[in-house]
Design an enzyme around this catalytic site. Structure first.
Site, PDB file in Angstrom:
ATOM      1  N   LYS A   1      -5.508  -7.744  -1.836  1.00 35.08           N
ATOM      2  CA  LYS A   1      -4.507  -7.858  -0.764  1.00 35.08           C
ATOM      3  C   LYS A   1      -4.951  -8.938   0.400  1.00 35.08           C
ATOM      4  CE  LYS A   1      -1.782  -4.733   2.239  1.00 35.08           C
ATOM      5  NZ  LYS A   1      -1.325  -3.668   2.310  1.00 35.08           N
TER       6      LYS A   1
ATOM      7  N   ASP B   1       4.786   5.670   1.992  1.00 37.80           N
ATOM      8  CA  ASP B   1       5.789   4.361   1.356  1.00 37.80           C
ATOM      9  C   ASP B   1       5.891   4.293  -0.013  1.00 37.80           C
ATOM     10  OD1 ASP B   1       7.395   2.396   1.898  1.00 37.80           O
ATOM     11  OD2 ASP B   1       5.949   0.901   2.249  1.00 37.80           O
TER      12      ASP B   1
END
Length: 955
Positions: free
Chosen positions: A731, A773
């Site tokens: 990431k 999420d």
């Protein structure tokens, strides 16, 4: 003398030539013998690889005979070489022998409709004379031999209906003489090679039911002799190249069940002059139905279902004399004005029409009487889920060939015309969800071929016709939610074929329940919410296949029959809100499959059994029975409620003391272990490995676009391979975005020590976590297709509160993504595990339906959950992504019971349970997983031939 010498020399030359000719003939004969011998040996080796139980068809393959006399073997005119092998449809099984490559003169190899397994041997590439290769409808698997593209003489290549897992070779354009290419019903993946456009001889391309991706190459527009282009049931996207619509030679254009979009050109009639089949169902096409489509006078099939088409049905349908199917269902088609339904009248000129589907649109108005003038060949008529009003035209009774009539969920009023009883071929009648009143006509009992009748959710009155006892082919009957009265006719309880359900609930039926006769196969009986009285018939035990028995909210009395304990498959038993008395039969606890038992609000008494379903308190409802005994103490039956309350108080105090002491002991043991563990924790703590930026840069190939997995709110995620072989997701934060660092730290904190096969693996963490999420973009798949949940940037940590787990975050900021966020978060509720369950349910619905919860079709209060929930069980297939069901799904009805479809129903139920509006009504994630595993176990029992790969991944 000189002349004689010349003659002698000439004679000698003739002798020499003659000798040479004889010598050459001998050599040629030897060569021929060698070749036919080689062919014989190759065929014998081919036979040796077959299963013994299928060799009876090849009994003529005797080594003492010439192969030219064997079954399925063709030779040249002189019998010198084998040129053809046709063993199609003989039921042969086994592997393909590599010696088949020795049949070097073979022109035709046809092995279709058998049970061959394994891979195609590479030696197939040695058959350079081969013109026809047909191995369709077998069980061959693996990749295609790389040298199959060396067969330069090939004209027909048909490998459809096998199990190949391969890309279509890019060098397939080497087959310059190819005319027919059929690879449908396999697992071919990747893009359609643009090089196909170089094979100018191609007339047939059939790639349906595979996993092909990408766009349709515009290069196919160069195939000016193309007759058929079938790309149905794939994962293709983008628009259809305009050049495809210029292929005037096309007879069949089938692009259904993909993700194609764009508008259909308006000038089709000028280009597709030979078109017979136009099929673009289950895509995302927009715009209107082009009027030019109705000018294609040769067309037989028009299928535009399940798109986003708008506008009216254009004129011109009266110009199609050969039309057999017109399917525009599941669109946004409207009708305007008093003549908005004139297109139905226009179709009366199509005397061959047998399939008409206009349901699930926005059509309105009164159905014209001219509908009865449609083709006598019409067998399927779908008109449900529109805004039709008025009464059902009696002229429908003239459609003598009708097998299915669906007018459900409109605003139709009036009575059911008795003329419907003239439809002798009718198998399915659905008039549910209207405003139909009056009695059910006795004439419906004349529909002897009827297997499905649904008259539910209307205003029907009177009794259930005894003539329904004539319906000896009936599988399911739903008369629920009407105003029917009178008793339940014994005749309908003697229908031996009734196997799906019998639903008479929510009426005004009275009288006793008749003795059950021949309903030995029925799965669901629902007589709830009526005015039935008397006892529960013990003959219900004859219903050996019964799974649900619902008799709640009646006036039934007497004891619960012990015979119900013999219905071993019973899963739901609801006898609540009656006047039942006596003891609970101990035989009930022998129903090991029972998942719900509701006996509440009766007059039951005595002890409660201890085993079976009674061990699961959440599955048993006994409230409202004042005289039942508790498990370990039977309350007295004397008067005096004070004694009862006293006993309850005493028992409550005892239970509280026991729980208190147990908890204190457990805490003491836990604290003692914690002190011991703390002393060695530093020694045992794993150390995080440090990875340099250079390593990450090399692992991701300079963070290339090819390695990009996705882009989120605070950065991008790349796939990488470390030097040790470990595959990682990297990431990269966008530090210019506000909150990116906070998100990063939250993600690290949430996952420090979390360990689960379905979580991306990090190094440290310890408390319960709410993801906040959960959506498809945050779910990765590794090489063995195991799902890994990632991106914990919005995660919240939970702590144990006084009653439940609550977020340690004190704010009430909305957490999640639009469409996946739990509704209670919008009410200001803190995040909880129930919110993640909701998101998981939405992901499951998206997986099943192929539609995003933010799809533009979900407007005006319609959500993906409500859309799915609105589909009844027998219509689930209409909301499921057809690519999940491609081997079993068709527009046409009458497919029969399907075990795979039952699994889909189960998964839909799980998803709906996860997405309940009220978080308290949602099932827990553990229950969801348990139920999904049960579905997986059911799937594993199915035949591998009919399993859908996409459904297998749900396990």
């Amino acid at each position: 003398m000189i002349l004689f010498s010349h003659l002698l020399v000439h004679f000698a030359s003739v002798l020499i030539l003659l000798s040479l000719e004889l010598h050459n003939f001998s050599i040629g004969e030897s060569a021929v013998t060698l070749s036919i011998t080689t062919d014989r040996e190759a065929l014998i080796s081919f036979k040796s690889q077959l299963s013994n139980d299928t060799l009876n068809h090849l009994s003529s393959w005797n080594q003492n005979l010439s192969p030219c006399n064997w079954t399925g073997v063709l030779c040249d005119r002189l019998g010198q070489r084998v040129t053809g092998l046709d063993l199609s449809g003989l039921g042969l099984s086994g592997h393909l022998s590599p010696y088949i490559g020795n049949l070097s003169s073979l022109h035709s190899l046809q092995l279709q409709n058998n049970q061959f397994t394994g891979m195609i041997p590479d030696q197939i590439g040695n058959l350079f004379s081969l013109r026809i290769l047909n191995m369709s409808s077998n069980m061959l698997e693996g990749k295609l031999p790389s040298n199959i593209t060396h067969l330069n003489e090939l004209q027909v290549l048909d490998l459809s209906s096998n199990r190949f897992v391969s890309k279509i070779p890019e060098d397939i354009s080497n087959l310059e003489k190819l005319e027919v290419l059929k690879l449908g019903r396999n697992n071919f993946y990747g893009a359609i090679p643009a090089s196909l456009g170089n094979i100018s001889s191609l007339r047939n391309i059939s790639f349906g039911t595979n996993s092909l991706t990408g766009w349709i190459p515009s290069d196919l527009g160069r195939l000016h002799d193309l007759i058929e282009l079938d790309l149905t049931f794939n994962n293709l996207n983008g628009t259809v190249p305009p050049v495809i619509y210029n292929l005037s030679s096309l007879v069949n254009l089938a692009l259904a069940s993909n993700s194609l979009w764009g508008e259909i050109p308006k000038d089709l009639s000028h280009k597709f002059t030979k078109l017979v089949v136009f099929n673009i169902c289950f895509n995302n096409f927009t715009g209107g139905i082009p009027g030019s489509l109705h000018n294609l006078t040769n067309i037989q099939v028009i299928r535009l279902a399940s798109n986003h088409l708008e506008g009216t049905v254009p004129p011109g349908l009266g110009n199609l004399p050969f039309l057999r199917m017109y399917n525009i269902r599941h669109n946004r088609i409207v009708s305007s004005g008093v003549r908005g339904l004139d297109f139905i009248t226009s179709l009366t000129n199509s005397t061959l029409l047998n399939f008409l589907a206009i349901d699930n649109n926005m059509l309105e108005g009164v159905i014209p009487q001219t509908i009865g003038n449609l083709s006598k060949n019409l067998s399927i008529l779908y008109m449900g889920q529109n805004h039709f009003k008025g009464s059902i035209p009696s002229s429908i009774g003239h459609l003598s060939g009708l097998k299915l009539l669906n007018l459900s969920y409109n605003s139709i009023s009036g009575e059911i015309p008795h003329e419907l009883g003239q439809l002798q071929e009718l198998q399915e009648l659905s008039l549910a969800g209207n405003e139909i009143s009056g009695d059910i006509p006795n004439s419906l009992g004349n529909l002897l071929k009827l297997n499905h009748i649904d008259l539910s959710r209307n205003r029907l009155m009177g009794g259930i016709p005894t003539s329904f006892g004539n319906l000896q082919n009936l599988l399911c009957m739903d008369l629920s939610s009407n105003q029917l009265n009178g008793s339940i006719p014994m005749e309908i309880l003697n229908l031996p074929t009734l196997s799906n359900f019998l639903n008479l609930s929510m009426n005004f039926l009275s009288g006793p329940i008749p003795q059950i006769g021949r309903l030995s196969s029925v799965a669901i009986i629902d007589f709830s919410s009526n005015q039935l009285y008397g006892g529960i018939p013990s003959s219900l035990s004859n219903c050996l296949s019964l799974e649900k028995l619902l008799l709640a909210r009646n006036q039934l009395s007497g004891p619960i029959p012990k015979a119900l304990g013999d219905v071993k498959g019973l899963e739901t038993l609801d006898l609540s809100s009656n006047q039942l008395s006596g003891n609970i039969p101990t035989e009930i606890q022998n129903l090991h499959g029972l998942k719900l038992l509701n006996l509440s609000y009766n007059d039951l008494e005595g002890g409660i059994p201890n085993d079976g379903v009674f061990q699961n308190l959440s599955a048993v409802h006994l409230e409202g029975n004042r005289n039942l005994c508790l498990h370990f103490y039977c309350l007295p039956h004397g008067n005096g409620s004070i004694n009862i309350r006293l006993y309850i108080i005493i028992i409550g105090i005892m239970v509280t003391l026991i729980l208190y002491l147990t908890i204190r002991i457990l805490l003491h043991i836990k604290n003692k272990k914690a002190k011991v563990a703390a002393a060695t924790s530093e020694q045992l703590k794993p150390h995080a490995s440090m990875i340099s930026y250079d390593e990450l840069r090399m692992a991701t190939e300079e963070f290339s676009q090819e390695k990009l997995l996705g882009v989120g709110s605070f950065g991008s995620v790349y796939k990488g391979h470390l030097s040790g072989g470990t595959t990682v997701a990297v990431k990269v934060l966008d530090t210019l975005r506000t909150g990116s660092l906070k998100s990063f730290f939250a993600e690290c904190e949430a996952l420090k020590n979390s360990r689960h096969r379905n979580l991306v693996k990090l190094i440290t963490s310890e408390i319960a976590v709410v993801h906040c999420d959960l959506k498809p973009n945050n779910i990765l798949l590794n090489e063995d297709m195991t799902a890994k949940v990632g991106d914990f940037g919005l995660a919240r940590l939970l702590i144990q509160g006084s009653t439940n787990l609550v977020s340690i975050n004190s704010t009430h900021v909305l957490a999640g993504s639009l469409g996946y966020i739990a509704p209670e978060y919008g009410w200001g509720e803190k995040v909880s595990s129930a919110g993640d369950v909701y998101s998981f349910g939405i992901v499951l619905l998206e997986l099943l339906s192929g539609k995003s919860p933010t799809d533009e079709c979900f407007t005006g209060g319609l959500s993906i959950r409500r859309w799915v929930q609105s589909a009844s069980k027998d219509k689930t297939v209409q909301i499921v992504d057809p690519q999940l069901l491609s081997p079993i799904f068709h527009d046409e009805p009458f497919e029969g019971p399907n075990a795979q479809l039952n699994c889909v129903h189960a998964i839909v139920g799980i998803a709906l349970s996860c997405t309940a509006e009220n978080p308290d009504e949602r099932i827990g994630i553990r229950d969801a997983v348990r139920q999904l595993k049960a579905v997986r176990d059911s799937l594993s029992k199915l035949s591998a031939e009919t399993l859908t790969p996409a459904l297998e991944t749900l396990g």
